[in-house]
Write an enzyme that holds these catalytic residues in place. Structure first.
Site, PDB file in Angstrom:
ATOM      1  N   GLY A 104       0.823  -1.211   0.000  1.00  0.00           N
ATOM      2  CA  GLY A 104       0.000   0.000   0.000  1.00  0.00           C
ATOM      3  C   GLY A 104       0.851   1.252   0.000  1.00  0.00           C
ATOM      4  O   GLY A 104       2.064   1.195  -0.228  1.00  0.00           O
ATOM      5  N   GLY A 144       3.553   4.728   5.086  1.00  0.00           N
ATOM      6  CA  GLY A 144       2.948   5.200   6.344  1.00  0.00           C
ATOM      7  C   GLY A 144       2.693   4.071   7.330  1.00  0.00           C
ATOM      8  O   GLY A 144       2.782   4.263   8.536  1.00  0.00           O
ATOM      9  N   GLY A 145       2.331   2.885   6.807  1.00  0.00           N
ATOM     10  CA  GLY A 145       2.138   1.725   7.680  1.00  0.00           C
ATOM     11  C   GLY A 145       1.004   1.915   8.678  1.00  0.00           C
ATOM     12  O   GLY A 145       0.131   2.771   8.522  1.00  0.00           O
ATOM     13  N   CYS A 175       1.089   3.091  11.692  1.00  0.00           N
ATOM     14  CA  CYS A 175       1.143   4.355  12.423  1.00  0.00           C
ATOM     15  C   CYS A 175       0.376   5.459  11.700  1.00  0.00           C
ATOM     16  O   CYS A 175      -0.512   6.089  12.263  1.00  0.00           O
ATOM     17  CB  CYS A 175       2.604   4.746  12.611  1.00  0.00           C
ATOM     18  SG  CYS A 175       2.822   6.341  13.373  1.00  0.00           S
ATOM     19  N   LYS A 197      -5.209   9.783  16.979  1.00  0.00           N
ATOM     20  CA  LYS A 197      -5.034  11.068  17.680  1.00  0.00           C
ATOM     21  C   LYS A 197      -5.881  12.160  17.046  1.00  0.00           C
ATOM     22  O   LYS A 197      -6.368  13.055  17.728  1.00  0.00           O
ATOM     23  CB  LYS A 197      -3.561  11.496  17.691  1.00  0.00           C
ATOM     24  CG  LYS A 197      -2.769  11.010  18.881  1.00  0.00           C
ATOM     25  CD  LYS A 197      -3.042   9.590  19.192  1.00  0.00           C
ATOM     26  CE  LYS A 197      -1.998   8.759  19.787  1.00  0.00           C
ATOM     27  NZ  LYS A 197      -2.199   7.330  19.583  1.00  0.00           N
ATOM     28  N   GLY A 240      -2.262  -6.775  22.690  1.00  0.00           N
ATOM     29  CA  GLY A 240      -0.930  -6.690  22.103  1.00  0.00           C
ATOM     30  C   GLY A 240      -0.938  -7.116  20.649  1.00  0.00           C
ATOM     31  O   GLY A 240      -1.996  -7.207  20.012  1.00  0.00           O
ATOM     32  N   ASP A 294       8.029  -3.325  14.747  1.00  0.00           N
ATOM     33  CA  ASP A 294       7.134  -4.323  15.356  1.00  0.00           C
ATOM     34  C   ASP A 294       7.457  -5.753  14.954  1.00  0.00           C
ATOM     35  O   ASP A 294       7.162  -6.689  15.693  1.00  0.00           O
ATOM     36  CB  ASP A 294       5.678  -4.033  14.956  1.00  0.00           C
ATOM     37  CG  ASP A 294       5.113  -2.781  15.632  1.00  0.00           C
ATOM     38  OD1 ASP A 294       5.873  -2.102  16.350  1.00  0.00           O
ATOM     39  OD2 ASP A 294       3.927  -2.498  15.432  1.00  0.00           O
ATOM     40  N   ALA A 298       5.885   3.263  17.578  1.00  0.00           N
ATOM     41  CA  ALA A 298       6.466   3.879  16.388  1.00  0.00           C
ATOM     42  C   ALA A 298       7.814   4.539  16.692  1.00  0.00           C
ATOM     43  O   ALA A 298       8.728   4.504  15.859  1.00  0.00           O
ATOM     44  CB  ALA A 298       5.498   4.913  15.827  1.00  0.00           C
ATOM     45  N   HIS A 354       7.192  30.766  32.257  1.00  0.00           N
ATOM     46  CA  HIS A 354       6.099  30.968  33.212  1.00  0.00           C
ATOM     47  C   HIS A 354       4.999  31.807  32.588  1.00  0.00           C
ATOM     48  O   HIS A 354       5.306  32.789  31.913  1.00  0.00           O
ATOM     49  CB  HIS A 354       6.624  31.678  34.463  1.00  0.00           C
ATOM     50  CG  HIS A 354       5.524  31.977  35.445  1.00  0.00           C
ATOM     51  ND1 HIS A 354       5.042  31.029  36.321  1.00  0.00           N
ATOM     52  CD2 HIS A 354       4.776  33.097  35.638  1.00  0.00           C
ATOM     53  CE1 HIS A 354       4.064  31.561  37.039  1.00  0.00           C
ATOM     54  NE2 HIS A 354       3.880  32.814  36.638  1.00  0.00           N
TER      55      HIS A 354
HETATM   56  C1  LIG Z   1      -4.659   2.058  16.975  1.00  0.00           C
HETATM   57  C2  LIG Z   1      -3.157   2.174  17.153  1.00  0.00           C
HETATM   58  C3  LIG Z   1      -2.631   3.302  17.773  1.00  0.00           C
HETATM   59  C4  LIG Z   1      -1.253   3.428  17.939  1.00  0.00           C
HETATM   60  N1  LIG Z   1      -0.762   4.546  18.569  1.00  0.00           N
HETATM   61  C5  LIG Z   1       0.558   4.674  18.767  1.00  0.00           C
HETATM   62  C6  LIG Z   1       1.093   5.829  19.405  1.00  0.00           C
HETATM   63  O1  LIG Z   1       0.375   6.738  19.798  1.00  0.00           O
HETATM   64  N2  LIG Z   1       2.432   5.917  19.560  1.00  0.00           N
HETATM   65  C7  LIG Z   1       3.282   4.932  19.135  1.00  0.00           C
HETATM   66  O2  LIG Z   1       4.504   5.079  19.293  1.00  0.00           O
HETATM   67  N3  LIG Z   1       2.808   3.818  18.516  1.00  0.00           N
HETATM   68  C8  LIG Z   1       1.476   3.669  18.326  1.00  0.00           C
HETATM   69  N4  LIG Z   1       0.997   2.547  17.688  1.00  0.00           N
HETATM   70  C9  LIG Z   1       1.950   1.507  17.258  1.00  0.00           C
HETATM   71  C10 LIG Z   1       2.611   1.897  15.938  1.00  0.00           C
HETATM   72  O3  LIG Z   1       1.611   2.155  14.964  1.00  0.00           O
HETATM   73  C11 LIG Z   1       3.523   0.793  15.488  1.00  0.00           C
HETATM   74  O4  LIG Z   1       4.425   0.469  16.536  1.00  0.00           O
HETATM   75  C12 LIG Z   1       4.328   1.211  14.266  1.00  0.00           C
HETATM   76  O5  LIG Z   1       3.481   1.511  13.174  1.00  0.00           O
HETATM   77  C13 LIG Z   1       5.321   0.111  13.876  1.00  0.00           C
HETATM   78  O6  LIG Z   1       6.006   0.475  12.714  1.00  0.00           O
HETATM   79  P1  LIG Z   1       6.577  -0.640  11.719  1.00  0.00           P
HETATM   80  O7  LIG Z   1       7.206   0.115  10.607  1.00  0.00           O
HETATM   81  O8  LIG Z   1       7.375  -1.605  12.484  1.00  0.00           O
HETATM   82  O9  LIG Z   1       5.285  -1.441  11.200  1.00  0.00           O
HETATM   83  P2  LIG Z   1       3.959  -0.935  10.422  1.00  0.00           P
HETATM   84  O10 LIG Z   1       3.688   0.498  10.687  1.00  0.00           O
HETATM   85  O11 LIG Z   1       2.923  -1.924  10.765  1.00  0.00           O
HETATM   86  O12 LIG Z   1       4.381  -1.062   8.908  1.00  0.00           O
HETATM   87  C14 LIG Z   1       4.603  -2.297   8.316  1.00  0.00           C
HETATM   88  C15 LIG Z   1       4.384  -2.172   6.810  1.00  0.00           C
HETATM   89  O13 LIG Z   1       4.887  -3.348   6.190  1.00  0.00           O
HETATM   90  C16 LIG Z   1       4.028  -3.696   5.134  1.00  0.00           C
HETATM   91  N5  LIG Z   1       4.237  -5.132   4.863  1.00  0.00           N
HETATM   92  C17 LIG Z   1       3.850  -6.184   5.617  1.00  0.00           C
HETATM   93  N6  LIG Z   1       4.265  -7.332   5.056  1.00  0.00           N
HETATM   94  C18 LIG Z   1       4.933  -7.003   3.916  1.00  0.00           C
HETATM   95  C19 LIG Z   1       5.597  -7.741   2.919  1.00  0.00           C
HETATM   96  N7  LIG Z   1       5.648  -9.077   2.964  1.00  0.00           N
HETATM   97  N8  LIG Z   1       6.182  -7.075   1.905  1.00  0.00           N
HETATM   98  C20 LIG Z   1       6.129  -5.719   1.836  1.00  0.00           C
HETATM   99  N9  LIG Z   1       5.509  -4.956   2.777  1.00  0.00           N
HETATM  100  C21 LIG Z   1       4.925  -5.593   3.792  1.00  0.00           C
HETATM  101  C22 LIG Z   1       2.629  -3.346   5.620  1.00  0.00           C
HETATM  102  O14 LIG Z   1       1.759  -3.126   4.525  1.00  0.00           O
HETATM  103  C23 LIG Z   1       2.909  -2.063   6.412  1.00  0.00           C
HETATM  104  O15 LIG Z   1       2.734  -0.904   5.612  1.00  0.00           O
HETATM  105  C24 LIG Z   1      -0.385   2.403  17.484  1.00  0.00           C
HETATM  106  C25 LIG Z   1      -0.905   1.274  16.851  1.00  0.00           C
HETATM  107  C26 LIG Z   1      -2.271   1.157  16.680  1.00  0.00           C
HETATM  108  C27 LIG Z   1      -2.833  -0.073  16.003  1.00  0.00           C
END
Ligand SMILES: Cc1cc2nc3c(=O)[nH]c(=O)nc-3n(C[C@H](O)[C@H](O)[C@H](O)COP(=O)(O)OP(=O)(O)OC[C@H]3O[C@@H](n4cnc5c(N)ncnc54)[C@H](O)[C@@H]3O)c2cc1C
Length: 419
Positions: free
Chosen positions: A41, A44-45, A47, A56, A221, A262, A270, A394
């Site tokens: 997609g 941005g993932g 987050c 937020k 989790g 993650d 994030a 202040h």
């Molecule tokens: C509702 C919610 C609220 C949150 N609020 C916060 C917050 O306030 N503060 C905070 O720090 N964290 C928050 N988080 C957690 C945060 O969103 C994640 O920790 C963060 O997005 C992890 O980043 P990442 O890049 O590891 O994974 P992701 O953001 O999950 O990105 C992974 C990407 O990999 C892609 N992908 C998967 N498999 C494949 C593949 N085989 N080939 C190619 N691409 C692939 C996916 O499409 C996705 O775009 C929240 C999560 C949720 C669900």
């Protein structure tokens, strides 16, 4: 992009364009690497597209709506009897925020000359990834790879998601004796009072069998998204929770393949994914770096907000520290009262032997921003005296930190100090 089963040689291949993936890609490009970034997609993932940012944005809209219905507004001389909300318009405003940020990331990707490939990737061997996309299948032969594929919500087997949207009164069930284990109970009481005031019911010490209502959200989790990557074909070690095992440079058991965020099975945040991404990009570019933060700030976006970093008093004592604590109520902070709020507190924990700050728990407006000051203090080894010697703007919410540090030293000015 070439269609068909062809092989393209690339320098750095990044799988996943969430905060872990796109940040690794940009940092590697800044360091002169040629980067290919793969995702099914837009960038941005979780987050940007489904988590931190949309949540937020909706919280900020609903909080403003709730504020217009509180009696405090009347006390300030503001009457807003006809305020209503339009859920569709709120959603579309939220989507506008998301789209604007996604567009910003797209421009950064293009500006850093990163090639963006739409598709899902999996390993064929330790040098090659196959990407299946809407335009067919491609093989990429890489020098280095960064895996940043994120995680999925962990389900509870007896309570499967039905995907339906419903609006209900909110009841929070928690198996523990309090919500948020490890958080200072005094701070938590204020958060729970705020939740109850906004109509949320709280049930602690509950087992899943005793839940009779249909659950709206199950929060248990996440599971690292690693199962479809064919990691066994490469010999990449995976921990029991499915997370990719990495060293402190984010290297997997196959040294030219890194993993961040993650998918490593650590704390799903994030800020952690972003920092690990920079470490991976710098390490694969030959820099001597490590992912080794002393502390991780945690923010709970309730009303009032809760933010913690480092040890609570109980945890510090359990860890063997001889501690001293400081406490300052939000009700004694001038800026808080001008904002129309007094439900909050600052709690500091320090080492009694040398005064070094060990932890902070803050409850109140925007404490998620304020906690950065405590993070910096702990990482820099600042003491209570350091915190009480500097100047604070202040009237400001940051004066809560000043007064709680002075409180721990027995000399806070704006609360009565026991003599
Ligand atoms: C509702 C919610 C609220 C949150 N609020 C916060 C917050 O306030 N503060 C905070 O720090 N964290 C928050 N988080 C957690 C945060 O969103 C994640 O920790 C963060 O997005 C992890 O980043 P990442 O890049 O590891 O994974 P992701 O953001 O999950 O990105 C992974 C990407 O990999 C892609 N992908 C998967 N498999 C494949 C593949 N085989 N080939 C190619 N691409 C692939 C996916 O499409 C996705 O775009 C929240 C999560 C949720 C669900």
């Amino acid at each position: 992009m070439v269609v068909g089963d062809v092989t393209t040689a690339v320098d750095v291949l990044v799988l996943g364009a969430g905060p872990g993936g796109y940040v690794a890609a940009i940092r590697a490009a800044q360091l002169g690497r040629h980067v290919t970034l793969v995702d099914q997609g837009p960038p941005g993932g979780t987050c940007l597209l489904r988590g931190c940012i949309p949540l937020k944005a909706l919280l900020s809209a609903t909080e403003r709506y709730a504020q217009t219905r509180q009696e405090e507004l009347g006390a300030m001389g503001i009457h807003a009897e006809t305020v209503s909300f339009d859920w569709a318009a709120m959603q579309s405003w939220k989507q506008g925020v998301v789209d604007r940020l996604v567009e910003g990331v797209r421009r950064l990707i293009a500006g850093n000359r990163i090639e963006y490939v739409y598709g899902a990737g999996w390993f064929m061997n330790a040098q090659e990834v196959r990407v299946e996309g809407e335009h067919g299948s491609h093989r990429f032969k890489f020098e280095h790879c960064v895996i940043a594929t994120g995680a999925d919500a962990a389900p509870i087997p007896d309570l499967p998601y039905d995907g339906k949207q419903v609006f209900v009164k909110v009841k929070l069930y928690s198996p523990g004796k309090q919500l948020l284990n490890g958080v200072d109970p005094a701070a938590l009481r204020l958060v729970q009072a705020g939740l109850r005031k906004s109509g949320v019911q709280i049930a602690t010490n509950t087992s899943i069998d005793s839940v009779t209502e249909r659950p709206l959200v199950i929060s248990r989790g996440v599971c690292p998204r690693t199962s479809g990557l064919h990691l066994d074909a490469v010999g990449i070690e995976v921990a029991a929770n499915g997370g990719i095992a990495v060293n402190n440079m984010q290297q997997s058991s196959v040294p030219h393949i890194y993993a961040v965020g993650d998918c490593t099975g650590g704390q799903a945040l994030a800020n952690i994914a972003i920092k690990q991404a920079k470490v991976a990009a710098e390490a694969l570019s030959g820099q001597r770096v490590q992912f080794a933060p002393l502390v991780t700030p945690l923010v709970v976006h309730t009303t009032p907000e809760l933010a913690t970093v480092g040890y609570s008093a109980e945890e510090a004592t359990r860890a063997g520290y001889n501690i001293v604590t400081g406490r300052f109520p939000l009700a004694a902070n001038g800026r808080a009262l001008t904002l129309g709020t007094d439900n909050g507190v600052a709690l500091l924990v320090a080492n009694a032997d040398d005064g070094a700050l060990l932890g902070a728990t803050l409850v109140g407006p925007r404490v998620g921003d304020l906690i950065g000051q405590a993070v910096l203090a702990i990482e820099m080894g600042a003491t209570l005296t350091d915190l009480s010697e500097i100047l604070y703007a202040h009237p400001g919410l940051s004066e809560m930190l000043l007064e709680s540090a002075e409180g721990a030293l027995g000399r806070a000015v704006h609360i009565l100090t026991k003599t």
